[in-house]
Scaffold this active site. Structure first.
Site, PDB file in Angstrom:
ATOM      1  N   LYS A   1      42.188  35.895  57.653  1.00 60.14           N
ATOM      2  CA  LYS A   1      41.507  35.194  56.561  1.00 60.14           C
ATOM      3  C   LYS A   1      40.279  34.504  57.150  1.00 60.14           C
ATOM      4  O   LYS A   1      40.396  33.627  58.014  1.00 60.14           O
ATOM      5  CB  LYS A   1      42.469  34.163  55.956  1.00 60.14           C
ATOM      6  CG  LYS A   1      41.886  33.232  54.930  1.00 60.14           C
ATOM      7  CD  LYS A   1      41.293  33.927  53.725  1.00 60.14           C
ATOM      8  CE  LYS A   1      42.278  34.841  53.033  1.00 60.14           C
ATOM      9  NZ  LYS A   1      41.760  35.533  51.864  1.00 60.14           N
TER      10      LYS A   1
ATOM     11  N   HIS B   1      47.575  42.855  47.584  1.00 57.71           N
ATOM     12  CA  HIS B   1      47.149  41.477  47.858  1.00 57.71           C
ATOM     13  C   HIS B   1      48.341  40.529  47.794  1.00 57.71           C
ATOM     14  O   HIS B   1      49.346  40.825  47.163  1.00 57.71           O
ATOM     15  CB  HIS B   1      46.129  41.082  46.789  1.00 57.71           C
ATOM     16  CG  HIS B   1      45.852  39.620  46.692  1.00 57.71           C
ATOM     17  ND1 HIS B   1      46.409  38.805  45.736  1.00 57.71           N
ATOM     18  CD2 HIS B   1      45.069  38.828  47.447  1.00 57.71           C
ATOM     19  CE1 HIS B   1      45.962  37.571  45.896  1.00 57.71           C
ATOM     20  NE2 HIS B   1      45.155  37.558  46.929  1.00 57.71           N
TER      21      HIS B   1
HETATM   22  O1  GKR Z   1      46.032  31.600  50.307  1.00 57.13           O
HETATM   23  O2  GKR Z   1      44.244  30.885  51.291  1.00 57.13           O
HETATM   24  C1  GKR Z   1      44.856  31.744  50.684  1.00 57.13           C
HETATM   25  C2  GKR Z   1      44.224  33.074  50.413  1.00 57.13           C
HETATM   26  O3  GKR Z   1      42.855  33.017  50.594  1.00 57.13           O
HETATM   27  C3  GKR Z   1      44.544  33.535  49.017  1.00 57.13           C
HETATM   28  O4  GKR Z   1      44.395  32.511  48.132  1.00 57.13           O
HETATM   29  C4  GKR Z   1      43.755  34.727  48.611  1.00 57.13           C
HETATM   30  O5  GKR Z   1      43.896  34.938  47.244  1.00 57.13           O
HETATM   31  O6  GKR Z   1      45.092  35.833  50.204  1.00 57.13           O
HETATM   32  C5  GKR Z   1      44.192  35.981  49.246  1.00 57.13           C
HETATM   33  C6  GKR Z   1      43.110  36.969  49.554  1.00 57.13           C
HETATM   34  O7  GKR Z   1      43.397  37.969  50.127  1.00 57.13           O
HETATM   35  O8  GKR Z   1      41.960  36.777  49.142  1.00 57.13           O
HETATM   36 MG    MG Z   2      41.381  38.868  49.749  1.00 60.74          MG
END
Ligand code: GKR
Ligand code: MG
Length: 436
Positions: free
Chosen positions: A205, A332
């Site tokens: 991420k 996702h």
């Molecule tokens: O949980 O911080 C998080 C992620 O960024 C999530 O909210 C996203 O929706 O995991 C997700 C993604 O792949 O964009």
């Molecule tokens: Mg994503």
């Protein structure tokens, strides 16, 4: 109509589950995140379970839908959509934008409803499967694989939440992962995921640090784990130029680049010159977005999410559309529990063109509402052949997590990563995009 399949009662339980301090471009995860557990009880005495997002806007629709479902059959899955539109005072099912939606793409009234319907659909499928003695994958046409592969979901993170809070409630408690704020920390996290879960694909991420730092982290991963599929996802934080620069720097090691930039327009421009496939869970999140994105070649891989696509049947419809257009399909994930992971695994088992290992936040979750947690072996989950989803609700755990939700003063009942970040940095505001 088999009266045993008629819904007698629907129970909606909002809960708060512990979440570690995972960083993303908008801020950091709060110590607790809301989820909804949906129980669909039939006249035949069977209970099916479903799970979805738990913020107030979802809870309100779920409670209204729960009121009107009794008297209908758990097999009437297609009827759920119009019923949800009716109870939310929007029988025409408008798709107007509600807000920009942040990490999961534009939020529309329809998408909100679909996320609620997905929890009910899964609950009905679980009940139907239990009543018929069939696993959910059989109700979806049957599995085409016995195991579903997942990928490690790497996050920059702090060792603990900044907010001391009440130690008895676990706020501020440390887990044993420690901080990961540089390439060494990211590699250490990946190695632990590989050792403990057997994951073979790794997604980082991004959108947290300036792009050069994230490029260095991915390079370090490529060196530490040669040949492993790698992905980077800054949740749309970069400009077109930055996206292209990162793509060119990492094109030899990335399996795909996920949502480098925000919006169809910019994604299309990047896709044309990136030299690496672009994946999305932000640019294509609803049916109306598909046509233009595919026509313009803005995305090469769609990350489905049965929550916001409206359930398991709708996920299979999305898979068929992707297959027809030669667009890849992956999955996702957001913070979720074992009920949703079971649902993801059942639908993933039935989709022939699931081309990539699925995302899952599950290893970050230390709490659950099922009696036996899912166990990843070699980065995979076995597809259950037990009736329904093959999970059993842990009522004591559910009650405890619900008591936490009741005791909350309202601050954790809505996911707010920017508010959580302000505990550490009072000046923090959600960054405008492109951030870099
Ligand atoms: O949980 O911080 C998080 C992620 O960024 C999530 O909210 C996203 O929706 O995991 C997700 C993604 O792949 O964009
Ligand atoms: Mg994503």
């Amino acid at each position: 109509m088999d009266t045993a399949l008629i819904v007698d009662e629907v129970r909606i339980t909002p809960i708060l589950i512990a979440d570690p301090p995972l960083l993303n471009t908008q801020g950091v995860h709060q110590p607790y995140t809301p989820r909804l557990v949906i129980e669909v009880v039939t006249r035949g005495g069977v209970t099916g379970v479903g799970e979805t997002y738990g913020d107030g806007k979802y809870l309100r629709i779920a409670r209204a839908l729960a009121q009107v479902l009794p008297g209908r059959s758990v097999s009437d899955l297609n009827g759920l959509f119009s019923l949800a539109a009716e109870v939310s005072g929007d029988p025409a099912g408008t798709v107007a934008s509600v807000d920009a939606g942040g990490l999961r793409g534009v939020q529309t009234a329809d998408k909100l409803r679909l996320s609620v319907v997905s929890g009910f659909e899964v609950g009905c499928l679980d009940a139907l499967g239990k009543a018929l003695g069939l696993p959910v994958h059989a109700l979806l046409g049957g599995k085409v694989r016995d195991r579903v592969e997942y990928s490690a979901y790497l996050f920059y993170r702090w060792a603990e939440h900044p907010d001391g809070g009440e130690p008895s409630a676990g706020i501020g408690a440390r887990d044993d992962w420690g901080a990961a704020l540089d390439p060494e920390g990211v590699v250490a996290q990946a190695r632990r995921f590989e050792r403990d879960y057997g994951f073979r694909s790794f997604k980082l991420k991004g959108g947290v640090f300036p792009p050069d730092e994230e490029i260095a982290a991915v390079r370090a991963l490529a060196e530490a784990l040669p040949g492993r599929p790698l992905r980077l996802d800054p949740n749309g934080a970069w400009s077109v130029d930055t996206s292209l620069r990162v793509a060119h720097e990492l094109r030899d090691v990335l399996e795909y680049l996920e949502d480098p930039t925000s919006g169809m327009e910019r994604m299309a421009v990047v896709a044309a010159r990136a030299g690496v496939p672009l994946a999305t869970n932000m640019c294509v999140t609803t049916v109306p977005e598909i046509r233009e994105a595919f026509r313009r070649g803005a995305v090469q891989v769609v990350l489905s999410d049965h929550h916001y696509w409206g359930g398991l049947h709708r996920t299979r419809e999305l898979a068929a559309i992707c297959r027809a257009f030669g667009v890849g399909l992956a999955m996702h994930s957001n913070t979720h529990l074992g009920i949703s992971l079971a649902a993801m695994t059942h639908v993933a088992a039935t989709v022939p063109n699931l081309d990539y290992a699925c995302d899952s936040h599950y290893p970050w979750q230390t709490e659950d509402v099922i009696t036996a947690r899912h166990v990843f072996r070699d980065g995979r989950l076995e597809v259950s052949d037990a009736p329904g989803l093959g999970v059993e609700l842990d009522r004591d755990a559910l009650a405890a997590l619900h008591r936490r939700w009741q005791a909350d003063d309202g601050t954790m009942r809505e996911r707010d990563d920017a508010a959580a970040m302000r505990k550490a940095d009072p000046e923090w505001i959600t960054p405008a995009v492109p951030r870099w």
